[in-house]
Scaffold this active site. Structure first.
Site, PDB file in Angstrom:
ATOM      1  N   PRO A  18       0.851  -1.188   0.000  1.00 25.80           N
ATOM      2  CA  PRO A  18       0.000   0.000   0.000  1.00 25.80           C
ATOM      3  C   PRO A  18       0.887   1.237   0.000  1.00 25.80           C
ATOM      4  CG  PRO A  18       0.025  -1.049   2.184  1.00 25.80           C
ATOM      5  CD  PRO A  18       0.798  -1.932   1.271  1.00 25.80           C
ATOM      6  N   MET A  19       0.620   2.160  -0.904  1.00 18.85           N
ATOM      7  CA  MET A  19       1.428   3.397  -0.939  1.00 18.85           C
ATOM      8  C   MET A  19       0.538   4.594  -1.257  1.00 18.85           C
ATOM      9  SD  MET A  19       5.076   2.428  -2.708  1.00 18.85           S
ATOM     10  CE  MET A  19       4.454   1.326  -3.965  1.00 18.85           C
ATOM     11  N   GLN A  72      -6.886  -0.907   2.731  1.00 24.01           N
ATOM     12  CA  GLN A  72      -6.146  -0.654   3.971  1.00 24.01           C
ATOM     13  C   GLN A  72      -6.714   0.547   4.725  1.00 24.01           C
ATOM     14  OE1 GLN A  72      -2.233   1.219   4.480  1.00 24.01           O
ATOM     15  NE2 GLN A  72      -1.483  -0.729   5.260  1.00 24.01           N
ATOM     16  N   CYS A 102       2.401   3.047   9.722  1.00 25.04           N
ATOM     17  CA  CYS A 102       2.712   4.368   9.159  1.00 25.04           C
ATOM     18  C   CYS A 102       3.469   5.214  10.189  1.00 25.04           C
ATOM     19  CB  CYS A 102       1.435   5.075   8.729  1.00 25.04           C
ATOM     20  SG  CYS A 102       1.781   6.729   8.109  1.00 25.04           S
ATOM     21  N   ASN A 204       8.717  -7.298   4.243  1.00 20.36           N
ATOM     22  CA  ASN A 204       8.676  -6.015   3.542  1.00 20.36           C
ATOM     23  C   ASN A 204       9.871  -5.157   3.962  1.00 20.36           C
ATOM     24  OD1 ASN A 204       7.132  -2.918   4.072  1.00 20.36           O
ATOM     25  ND2 ASN A 204       7.441  -3.738   2.019  1.00 20.36           N
ATOM     26  N   GLY A 205      10.358  -4.400   2.976  1.00 19.20           N
ATOM     27  CA  GLY A 205      11.432  -3.452   3.232  1.00 19.20           C
ATOM     28  C   GLY A 205      12.652  -3.746   2.398  1.00 19.20           C
ATOM     29  N   ASP A 206      12.890  -2.853   1.431  1.00 20.05           N
ATOM     30  CA  ASP A 206      14.116  -2.882   0.618  1.00 20.05           C
ATOM     31  C   ASP A 206      14.202  -4.050  -0.381  1.00 20.05           C
ATOM     32  OD1 ASP A 206      14.707  -0.759   2.248  1.00 20.05           O
ATOM     33  OD2 ASP A 206      16.358  -1.728   3.318  1.00 20.05           O
ATOM     34  N   GLY A 228       7.355  -2.259  -2.365  1.00 20.44           N
ATOM     35  CA  GLY A 228       6.880  -0.882  -2.430  1.00 20.44           C
ATOM     36  C   GLY A 228       7.661  -0.053  -3.433  1.00 20.44           C
TER      37      GLY A 228
HETATM   38  C1  LIG Z   1       5.213   6.955  -1.244  1.00 20.89           C
HETATM   39  C2  LIG Z   1       4.940   5.940  -0.169  1.00 20.89           C
HETATM   40  C3  LIG Z   1       3.661   5.841   0.370  1.00 20.89           C
HETATM   41  C4  LIG Z   1       3.386   4.891   1.358  1.00 20.89           C
HETATM   42  N1  LIG Z   1       2.109   4.761   1.825  1.00 20.89           N
HETATM   43  C5  LIG Z   1       1.799   3.730   2.658  1.00 20.89           C
HETATM   44  C6  LIG Z   1       0.453   3.447   3.011  1.00 20.89           C
HETATM   45  O1  LIG Z   1      -0.484   4.122   2.588  1.00 20.89           O
HETATM   46  N2  LIG Z   1       0.230   2.391   3.842  1.00 20.89           N
HETATM   47  C7  LIG Z   1       1.238   1.602   4.330  1.00 20.89           C
HETATM   48  O2  LIG Z   1       0.990   0.641   5.058  1.00 20.89           O
HETATM   49  N3  LIG Z   1       2.514   1.844   3.997  1.00 20.89           N
HETATM   50  C8  LIG Z   1       2.810   2.867   3.167  1.00 20.89           C
HETATM   51  N4  LIG Z   1       4.107   3.044   2.760  1.00 20.89           N
HETATM   52  C9  LIG Z   1       5.130   2.085   3.209  1.00 20.89           C
HETATM   53  C10 LIG Z   1       5.271   0.934   2.194  1.00 20.89           C
HETATM   54  O3  LIG Z   1       4.079   0.189   2.096  1.00 20.89           O
HETATM   55  C11 LIG Z   1       6.426   0.000   2.577  1.00 20.89           C
HETATM   56  O4  LIG Z   1       6.158  -0.535   3.844  1.00 20.89           O
HETATM   57  C12 LIG Z   1       7.771   0.703   2.638  1.00 20.89           C
HETATM   58  O5  LIG Z   1       7.942   1.571   1.535  1.00 20.89           O
HETATM   59  C13 LIG Z   1       8.921  -0.308   2.668  1.00 20.89           C
HETATM   60  O6  LIG Z   1       8.886  -1.140   1.539  1.00 20.89           O
HETATM   61  P1  LIG Z   1       9.839  -0.875   0.251  1.00 20.89           P
HETATM   62  O7  LIG Z   1      11.259  -0.821   0.764  1.00 20.89           O
HETATM   63  O8  LIG Z   1       9.600  -2.042  -0.648  1.00 20.89           O
HETATM   64  O9  LIG Z   1       9.442   0.427  -0.320  1.00 20.89           O
HETATM   65  C14 LIG Z   1       4.407   4.027   1.824  1.00 20.89           C
HETATM   66  C15 LIG Z   1       5.688   4.150   1.279  1.00 20.89           C
HETATM   67  C16 LIG Z   1       5.963   5.082   0.300  1.00 20.89           C
HETATM   68  C17 LIG Z   1       7.343   5.159  -0.288  1.00 20.89           C
END
Ligand SMILES: Cc1cc2nc3c(=O)[nH]c(=O)nc-3n(C[C@H](O)[C@H](O)[C@H](O)COP(=O)(O)O)c2cc1C
Length: 325
Positions: A18-19, A72, A102, A204-206, A228
């Site tokens: 979710p982003m 979400q 968040c 999740n993460g990176d 993400g």
């Molecule tokens: C632009 C942006 C918006 C995000 N919005 C949400 C969100 O609405 N809900 C959520 O649970 N996490 C949100 N996140 C966190 C991501 O879901 C994820 O946990 C985090 O970016 C780490 O994963 P990644 O390294 O693959 O990016 C957001 C991250 C980014 C970069």
């Protein structure tokens, strides 16, 4: 085989994270086409939804072609969260995900998002009440803990499972880390290796390369990877990871003409979904990544983000096509 409730997700599913401002219907559709097995909406404020705030309501838009899709939500007030579940149910998602991760001040200061990591009993109570309030599967997305001194994810995950959570996605950072440093997957693996855990544990993460996804599967033994940032302007990432997991070989990067045609479709879908103006605006943030690596792209990007109509943006896309293919 990973499952959220009765929804079968196959072996080591890839989840589009979710982003906010990114994982809207057009972007979700593109990621789905490229192999994302599960997609999530942007986070939706319980209070906003109850107030009928336009931005929150619009985020409820989901489409059959993207199933399974989770909506979400975030909030810290029990009554509001239960009312939100009722509102969300009407959109008929496949599951409802609770955001307990968040890190932004505006959210945590109200005790929501990662703020709830400071009050685990409330986190468990909210979750349990929501599980009891709906027939839809409830899932959770959270972080390792509030800070380094409060990493209780092993216990937290178990308690969430015990009250009926159907899957848990864990971002390998604490709230204090925000997005800094490196995600630590070991505590997520510890959750998975807890013999009492039987629900899927998604990492999740990176995850920004196919190799890292494989590591998450093989070395850390997790049930799926939630992706993400690596997907922003790069929906092909899902296909690349899938291919690598299956064959051990790298898929070629998309050609310029593939990138142009995807950028065009993205813009078209965004306009169809959200109208001319908002569609033009919301697609702009993806262009840099869509055209990463193209020399002197700056001048084209400037034209793309200052064009006022779809036709003008398409013209710039065509210029890129002509110049670089
Ligand atoms: C632009 C942006 C918006 C995000 N919005 C949400 C969100 O609405 N809900 C959520 O649970 N996490 C949100 N996140 C966190 C991501 O879901 C994820 O946990 C985090 O970016 C780490 O994963 P990644 O390294 O693959 O990016 C957001 C991250 C980014 C970069």
């Amino acid at each position: 085989m990973a499952r959220i409730g009765n929804i079968e997700l196959g072996e080591f599913p890839l989840l589009l994270a979710p982003m906010e401002d990114v994982s809207d219907p057009p972007f979700r559709a593109l990621c789905k086409e490229q192999g994302a097995d599960v997609v999530y909406t942007e986070f939706i404020s319980a209070e906003g939804l109850i107030r009928d705030a336009a931005k929150s309501v619009q985020k409820l838009d989901i489409y059959d072609k993207e199933r399974p899709v989770g909506i979400q939500i975030f909030g810290a007030n029990l009554e509001s969260m239960l009312r939100t579940v009722e509102i969300v149910e009407r959109s008929n998602p496949d599951f409802i995900d609770i955001n307990y991760g968040c890190p932004v001040k505006k959210v945590v200061s109200k005790g929501a998002g990662a703020g709830i990591l400071k009050d685990i009993p409330l986190m468990v109570k909210l979750t349990e009440s929501m599980v009891k309030h709906t027939n839809l599967p409830i899932t959770v997305k959270t972080r390792l803990g509030w800070d380094n001194d409060s990493i209780h994810i092993l216990e937290v995950a178990e308690r969430l499972q015990d009250v009926g959570t159907k899957a848990i996605a864990i971002h390998g950072r604490t709230r204090a880390q925000m997005y800094k440093g490196k995600a630590n997957w070991q505590p997520i693996a510890d959750v998975k290796n807890n013999h009492r855990m039987h629900i899927p544990v998604f990492g999740n993460g990176d995850v920004d390369s196919p190799e890292k996804a494989k590591l998450m599967q093989d070395k850390f033994g997790l049930d799926g990877a939630m992706i993400g940032r690596a997907s922003i302007g790069n929906p092909w990432f899902f296909a690349q990871v899938k291919h690598f997991l299956k064959t051990g070989e790298q898929l070629e990067s998309p050609s310029i003409s593939q990138r142009v045609s995807t950028a065009k479709r993205h813009l078209e879908m965004a306009i169809e979904w959200n109208g001319d103006r908002a569609g033009l605006f919301e697609t702009r943030r993806h262009y840099t990544n869509y055209f990463k690596g193209i020399p002197h792209f700056k001048e084209y990007r400037l034209k793309m983000v200052t064009s006022d109509t779809k036709e003008e943006v398409f013209q710039v896309f065509d210029e890129v096509l002509e110049k670089f293919t």
